[in-house]
Every structure is written in structure tokens, then in C-alpha cells.
Enzyme design. Structure first.
Site, PDB file in Angstrom:
ATOM      1  N   HIS A   5      -4.457 -65.640 -72.509  1.00 36.10           N
ATOM      2  CA  HIS A   5      -5.468 -65.264 -71.531  1.00 36.10           C
ATOM      3  C   HIS A   5      -6.590 -64.546 -72.254  1.00 36.10           C
ATOM      4  O   HIS A   5      -6.332 -63.813 -73.214  1.00 36.10           O
ATOM      5  CB  HIS A   5      -4.848 -64.329 -70.472  1.00 36.10           C
ATOM      6  CG  HIS A   5      -5.671 -64.205 -69.235  1.00 36.10           C
ATOM      7  ND1 HIS A   5      -6.729 -63.334 -69.140  1.00 36.10           N
ATOM      8  CD2 HIS A   5      -5.595 -64.841 -68.042  1.00 36.10           C
ATOM      9  CE1 HIS A   5      -7.268 -63.447 -67.935  1.00 36.10           C
ATOM     10  NE2 HIS A   5      -6.608 -64.356 -67.250  1.00 36.10           N
ATOM     11  N   ASP A  51      -0.268 -68.760 -64.291  1.00 37.07           N
ATOM     12  CA  ASP A  51      -0.113 -70.195 -64.064  1.00 37.07           C
ATOM     13  C   ASP A  51       1.190 -70.768 -64.597  1.00 37.07           C
ATOM     14  O   ASP A  51       1.541 -71.902 -64.281  1.00 37.07           O
ATOM     15  CB  ASP A  51      -1.281 -70.945 -64.703  1.00 37.07           C
ATOM     16  CG  ASP A  51      -2.559 -70.697 -63.949  1.00 37.07           C
ATOM     17  OD1 ASP A  51      -2.486 -70.606 -62.720  1.00 37.07           O
ATOM     18  OD2 ASP A  51      -3.614 -70.568 -64.589  1.00 37.07           O
TER      19      ASP A  51
HETATM   20  N1  ACO Z   1      -1.028 -72.199 -77.069  1.00 40.19           N
HETATM   21  C1  ACO Z   1      -1.135 -72.144 -78.414  1.00 40.19           C
HETATM   22  N2  ACO Z   1      -2.005 -71.389 -79.082  1.00 40.19           N
HETATM   23  C2  ACO Z   1      -2.827 -70.640 -78.351  1.00 40.19           C
HETATM   24  C3  ACO Z   1      -2.792 -70.640 -76.950  1.00 40.19           C
HETATM   25  C4  ACO Z   1      -1.850 -71.457 -76.300  1.00 40.19           C
HETATM   26  N3  ACO Z   1      -1.747 -71.505 -74.973  1.00 40.19           N
HETATM   27  N4  ACO Z   1      -3.727 -69.799 -76.479  1.00 40.19           N
HETATM   28  C5  ACO Z   1      -4.347 -69.294 -77.550  1.00 40.19           C
HETATM   29  N5  ACO Z   1      -3.801 -69.793 -78.693  1.00 40.19           N
HETATM   30  C6  ACO Z   1      -4.156 -69.422 -80.074  1.00 40.19           C
HETATM   31  C7  ACO Z   1      -5.503 -70.001 -80.481  1.00 40.19           C
HETATM   32  O1  ACO Z   1      -5.328 -71.267 -81.076  1.00 40.19           O
HETATM   33  C8  ACO Z   1      -5.980 -68.962 -81.455  1.00 40.19           C
HETATM   34  O2  ACO Z   1      -5.259 -69.120 -82.669  1.00 40.19           O
HETATM   35  P1  ACO Z   1      -5.991 -68.803 -84.090  1.00 40.19           P
HETATM   36  O3  ACO Z   1      -6.367 -67.371 -84.037  1.00 40.19           O
HETATM   37  O4  ACO Z   1      -4.941 -69.138 -85.085  1.00 40.19           O
HETATM   38  O5  ACO Z   1      -7.173 -69.722 -84.138  1.00 40.19           O
HETATM   39  C9  ACO Z   1      -5.513 -67.649 -80.836  1.00 40.19           C
HETATM   40  O6  ACO Z   1      -4.344 -67.994 -80.079  1.00 40.19           O
HETATM   41  C10 ACO Z   1      -6.536 -66.972 -79.940  1.00 40.19           C
HETATM   42  O7  ACO Z   1      -6.882 -67.870 -78.916  1.00 40.19           O
HETATM   43  P2  ACO Z   1      -8.341 -68.062 -78.295  1.00 40.19           P
HETATM   44  O8  ACO Z   1      -8.524 -69.492 -77.967  1.00 40.19           O
HETATM   45  O9  ACO Z   1      -9.358 -67.398 -79.173  1.00 40.19           O
HETATM   46  O10 ACO Z   1      -8.199 -67.217 -76.983  1.00 40.19           O
HETATM   47  P3  ACO Z   1      -9.199 -67.262 -75.753  1.00 40.19           P
HETATM   48  O11 ACO Z   1      -9.203 -65.901 -75.168  1.00 40.19           O
HETATM   49  O12 ACO Z   1     -10.506 -67.853 -76.099  1.00 40.19           O
HETATM   50  O13 ACO Z   1      -8.480 -68.316 -74.763  1.00 40.19           O
HETATM   51  C11 ACO Z   1      -7.183 -69.242 -73.021  1.00 40.19           C
HETATM   52  C12 ACO Z   1      -7.746 -67.959 -73.664  1.00 40.19           C
HETATM   53  C13 ACO Z   1      -8.325 -70.263 -72.765  1.00 40.19           C
HETATM   54  C14 ACO Z   1      -6.549 -68.901 -71.687  1.00 40.19           C
HETATM   55  C15 ACO Z   1      -6.130 -69.855 -73.979  1.00 40.19           C
HETATM   56  O14 ACO Z   1      -5.118 -68.920 -74.234  1.00 40.19           O
HETATM   57  C16 ACO Z   1      -5.539 -71.158 -73.445  1.00 40.19           C
HETATM   58  O15 ACO Z   1      -6.138 -72.213 -73.615  1.00 40.19           O
HETATM   59  N6  ACO Z   1      -4.328 -71.085 -72.776  1.00 40.19           N
HETATM   60  C17 ACO Z   1      -3.728 -72.246 -72.200  1.00 40.19           C
HETATM   61  C18 ACO Z   1      -4.422 -72.604 -70.881  1.00 40.19           C
HETATM   62  C19 ACO Z   1      -4.056 -71.628 -69.770  1.00 40.19           C
HETATM   63  O16 ACO Z   1      -2.907 -71.316 -69.538  1.00 40.19           O
HETATM   64  N7  ACO Z   1      -5.111 -71.183 -69.029  1.00 40.19           N
HETATM   65  C20 ACO Z   1      -4.913 -70.293 -67.885  1.00 40.19           C
HETATM   66  C21 ACO Z   1      -5.631 -69.012 -68.026  1.00 40.19           C
HETATM   67  S1  ACO Z   1      -5.238 -67.941 -66.668  1.00 40.19           S
HETATM   68  C22 ACO Z   1      -6.223 -68.374 -65.381  1.00 40.19           C
HETATM   69  O17 ACO Z   1      -7.270 -69.000 -65.506  1.00 40.19           O
HETATM   70  C23 ACO Z   1      -5.813 -67.970 -63.994  1.00 40.19           C
END
Ligand code: ACO
Length: 429
Positions: free
Chosen positions: A306, A364
Site C-alpha cells: 500500500h 483487498d
Molecule cells: N507484490 C510484490 N512486490 C511488491 C508489491 C506486491 N504486491 N507491492 C510492492 N512491491 C515491491 C515493489 O516492486 C518495490 O520493490 P523494489 O523496491 O525492489 O523495486 C517495493 O515493493 C515498493 O513498491 P512500490 O511500487 O514503490 O510501492 P507503491 O507505494 O508505489 O505501490 C501499491 C503501492 C500500488 C499498492 C503496490 O503495493 C501494489 O501494486 N500492490 C498490489 C495491488 C494492490 O493490492 N492494490 C490495492 C491497494 S489498496 C486500495 O486501493 C484499497
């Protein structure tokens, strides 16, 4: 002593900006005078470090996993209150006493029906349209039906519009579902609670009424509570930005619904459910986690991570509890996807990839399993989210309207396009 931040300018000068403190949470540097004093803008696409408004409604501490509505922890509200009490709290700032609650429930209940011509409006859509496409259109169209609550400078109009939106969203969401299913619309029954009424409008058919089950009603009510507000997320900011031009509340909420529709916002529970289906079996988790950790695979653990929560999303804990209760009530304790989700969560929470990146389950991760068990099809998940979030959008929109600092939202840009040039005649281009 007033706090200040000093900015060192490229030409060597220094300029001070006030630092404002909220009641809790990080301070903000008030840079409103920056352009006037220095001729430069700030650059912050995605609002990573920018507060777009001051608010008293919802507070999130993502590091600690805290979510407060008007100061009350979500864990307490989810256990001790129903959704309409939470609506009252978000709109008015305090929890209602019994008399206030009764009056509020009665006002909402009195607005559950929609104008009869809206039925005809629905029939203009294709039956196979996505329910969110229908919802955006129909909610936007409410401004064409309720002219007597469009004057945003009139507090009474704003109040009536709020009651209408909160009361009619369940009716409209259920109608979108029925239209999609090819079943007749089911009118609201006002002796039922808000959530029981919605479930009946979704699942009753003329040939067979729907008997509400308290455990299931309570589960959906909890989903509504957990999704009711989440401070300045993308759809809420959309509602505020639309409203900043003076647009009417029905149009603003339709804009919020459009933003929520995007897969990065409202669509993740659907993706989490599809992911569990794709994994299929506990024995495949190891292989799947390997793919998630491989940056080239493009595979993510959906329902994990998140932007704000760098700890367990407090809503995910409540949702897991609800998931358990619902499956038990329905005799689905051995639900394959729930077992898989719990095993996946356990493994991920012990894996250094997720631990070091502070990736925890978000709301979620379990909400799709609960909704599926309640009989809600995947295509309706985002509509349910929109129904629940409507009250948050209205509370935030109302707060903006009466904020003396409110101005039309008008971000600036860093222009990187062509500089001035002359148009050549077509044969010379
Ligand atoms: N699975 C695997 N790796 C992940 C995930 C995931 N779900 N989420 C983040 N990471 C990793 C990224 O690849 C990144 O790794 P790195 O540092 O080695 O490059 C690190 O964790 C940081 O992630 P970011 O993408 O910079 O985090 P950001 O805050 O931009 O993204 C997000 C948050 C979009 C929610 C992301 O975690 C994601 O895509 N999750 C899956 C989708 C999801 O469940 N969305 C629901 C959000 S809640 C809502 O809207 C009610």
C-alpha cells in the site's frame, strides 16, 4: 514559537516559509507564497509530498497501521457501530446518540426510492455494459432529476443532496446489477436496515423474496464501514477537485466513481481473487512467490502492499475476521480460496522480500472472498466500494465547500514541450 522552513534559492538568497502542525501527523511547509515570492513552482506528480487540503475527517498513520475516522479507531467503529452511525460521524463529526441516530436513519430511509424516470434511463444502456459504466452515468444524471438540491451555497440543499446520495446509491447499484442480470428491478423496503435493504434489492426476485441473514448483513455492513473514507485518495481528491469549480454534488460524486473504477484504485480486490484462483492450490504457493520475487516476471502479490500503509492495513485484519465468520455461517469453512489466502499470507509475512519492503496484506486481500461468498459477482465489487465511499466523498466535499481557504484546484506544471515557433504553410512542413 512559530516553526519555519528556510529555502535556499539558486541566486543565493534565503526565504522562510511557515511550518503548520496538524493535531497529529507530519508537519507541512506552507508554500502558498512560493511562486509570488520567488517565481518558481514545486514539482510533485502523484502528490508524494504534497498536502492538497486541511481536513478533520480521517487520519491514517501508515507506519503504525492506524486508521481513525474523526479520531475513532476503525477497529472500534467496525465492532460497535453500524454503517449509518459511521455515516453520521463522518458527515457531522460526532457519533449520534439514539435520538439523533433515529432521525438520521429516518431521513436516509425516506430517500431510498429513485425518480421513476430513472428506470427508463437504465434501459438506454446495453445489458452487457460494465455496472461501473452504468453507475457513473446514472449518478451523474441525478443532477437532472433533483434540481431542488443543487445550490451548493445553501447548507440545506447540500444536506438534502447528501441524504439523497447516501440513500439512493444502494438502490442504483442494485438496479445496475439487476439490469445486467436481466431481472426486474426490486424496489426498496424501508422497514429493513440500510444494508439488509440493499441485499434484498440485489437478491430478491418476484418469484422468491430474499430472507436476510444477520451474519451476512453484518459482514456487508462492515465492508461498507471499512471503505467509507480514506482521506485524500485519488477518487476523493477527484471529488474535491471537481467540486472546487462549483460543480453540483451529483456530478462530483460521478467524477469520484469514474476515478475509483481504475484498477490501481478500486479494482484490486478483483485482481486478488483472480490471483488466488490462478494459484489454485496451497502446493503452488512456493512457485508463485518465486515469480513475485522475480522482477522480470511482472507478477505482483495482489492485495499486498500500500502506498500509505507500511504495516498491516488495520482493515485487512477486520476483513479476515469477517471472512472467517461469513464462511462459517455459510458452511464453507473449507473454502479453497480462503485457505489458500491464509497460507499465502503466512508464507509472505515470513519471507524477507516482503518483510524488508514492508509489504503487508491490504483490505483487498480478503474482501473479494467475502463478497464472493455473499453472492456478489466480481463485476460488482467496485460498485460496492463506490456505494460505501459515497459518504466519505460527500463529507470531504462538504468540508471543502465551507473551508475559507478553498480555491478552485489548479495545479501548475513543468513545461518541457517546444518553445515558441511559427506555423509553416502546409507544403513546407
Ligand atoms: N507484490 C510484490 N512486490 C511488491 C508489491 C506486491 N504486491 N507491492 C510492492 N512491491 C515491491 C515493489 O516492486 C518495490 O520493490 P523494489 O523496491 O525492489 O523495486 C517495493 O515493493 C515498493 O513498491 P512500490 O511500487 O514503490 O510501492 P507503491 O507505494 O508505489 O505501490 C501499491 C503501492 C500500488 C499498492 C503496490 O503495493 C501494489 O501494486 N500492490 C498490489 C495491488 C494492490 O493490492 N492494490 C490495492 C491497494 S489498496 C486500495 O486501493 C484499497
Amino acid at each position: 514559537m512559530d516553526k519555519k522552513a528556510t529555502l535556499k534559492l539558486p541566486d543565493g538568497g534565503n526565504i522562510d516559509f511557515p511550518v503548520l502542525s496538524g493535531s497529529v501527523g507530519p508537519d507541512v511547509v506552507d508554500i502558498r507564497a512560493l511562486y509570488g515570492k520567488t517565481g518558481v513552482f514545486t514539482y510533485d506528480p502523484g502528490f508524494l509530498s504534497t498536502a492538497s487540503c486541511a481536513s478533520t475527517i480521517t487520519y491514517i498513520d501508515g507506519d503504525q497501521g492506524v486508521l481513525l475516522y474523526r479520531g475513532y479507531p476503525i477497529e472500534q467503529l467496525a465492532v460497535h457501530c453500524d454503517f449509518l452511525e459511521v455515516c453520521y460521524l463522518l458527515l457531522k463529526g460526532e457519533l449520534p446518540n439514539q435520538k439523533q441516530k433515529d432521525e438520521f436513519v429516518s431521513m436516509v430511509t425516506n430517500h431510498t426510492m429513485v425518480h421513476d424516470q430513472i428506470n427508463r434511463f437504465f434501459t438506454g444502456f446495453r445489458r452487457d455494459a460494465h455496472p461501473m459504466a452504468v453507475l457513473v452515468g446514472v449518478v451523474g444524471a441525478l443532477s437532472a432529476f433533483y434540481h431542488d438540491s443543487l445550490d451548493i451555497s445553501d447548507q440545506r440543499h447540500r444536506e438534502v443532496a447528501a441524504f439523497r446520495l447516501i440513500a439512493k446509491l444502494p438502490t442504483l447499484v442494485a438496479m445496475a446489477y439487476k439490469y445486467n442480470m436481466g431481472q426486474p428491478f426490486v424496489y426498496p423496503r424501508n422497514e429493513l436496515s440500510y444494508t439488509a435493504n440493499f441485499m434484498r434489492m440485489m437478491f430478491a426476485v418476484p418469484a422468491e423474496d430474499y430472507r436476510t441473514n444477520e451474519v451476512l448483513v453484518r459482514a456487508l455492513d462492515r465492508i461498507f464501514i471499512l471503505h467509507a473514507d480514506h482521506e485524500q485518495n485519488a477518487s476523493t481528491s477527484t471529488v474535491r477537485l471537481s467540486g472546487s469549480s462549483g460543480a453540483n454534488p451529483f456530478a462530483c460524486i460521478a467524477a469520484g466513481i469514474a476515478c475509483l473504477w481504475g484498477p490501481a484504485h478500486g479494482g484490486a480486490n478483483e485482481a486478488a481473487l483472480q490471483m488466488l484462483d490462478h494459484i489454485g492450490d496451497v502446493s503452488k504457493i512456493g512457485e508463485f512467490i518465486k515469480q513475485v520475487k522475480d522482477k522480470n516476471s511482472g507478477v505482483k502479490l495482489m492485495g499486498f502492499g500500500h502506498r500509505v500503509y507500511k504495516n498491516y492495513d488495520p482493515r485487512a485484519k477486520l476483513m479476515r475476521e469477517t471472512c472467517y465468520e461469513v464462511l462459517e455461517e455459510l458452511g464453507l469453512n473449507n473454502d479453497r480460496l480462503f485457505k489458500l489466502a491464509m497460507a499465502l499470507e503466512k508464507i509472505a509475512l515470513e519471507d524477507d522480500y516482503f518483510v524488508s519492503r514492508k509489504l503487508y496484506p491490504n483490505v483487498d486481500f480478503y474482501s473479494g472472498i467475502v463478497q464472493r461468498a455473499l453472492g456478489i459477482p466480481v463485476s460488482m465489487f467496485t460498485c460496492i466500494f463506490a456505494l460505501a465511499r459515497t459518504v466519505g466523498w460527500i463529507a470531504q466535499w462538504n468540508e471543502m465547500i465551507v473551508d475559507p481557504d478553498q480555491k478552485i484546484g489548479r495545479p501548475r506544471q513543468l513545461y518541457k514541450g517546444a518553445t515558441r515557433r511559427d506555423v509553416l504553410p502546409i507544403d513546407k512542413r
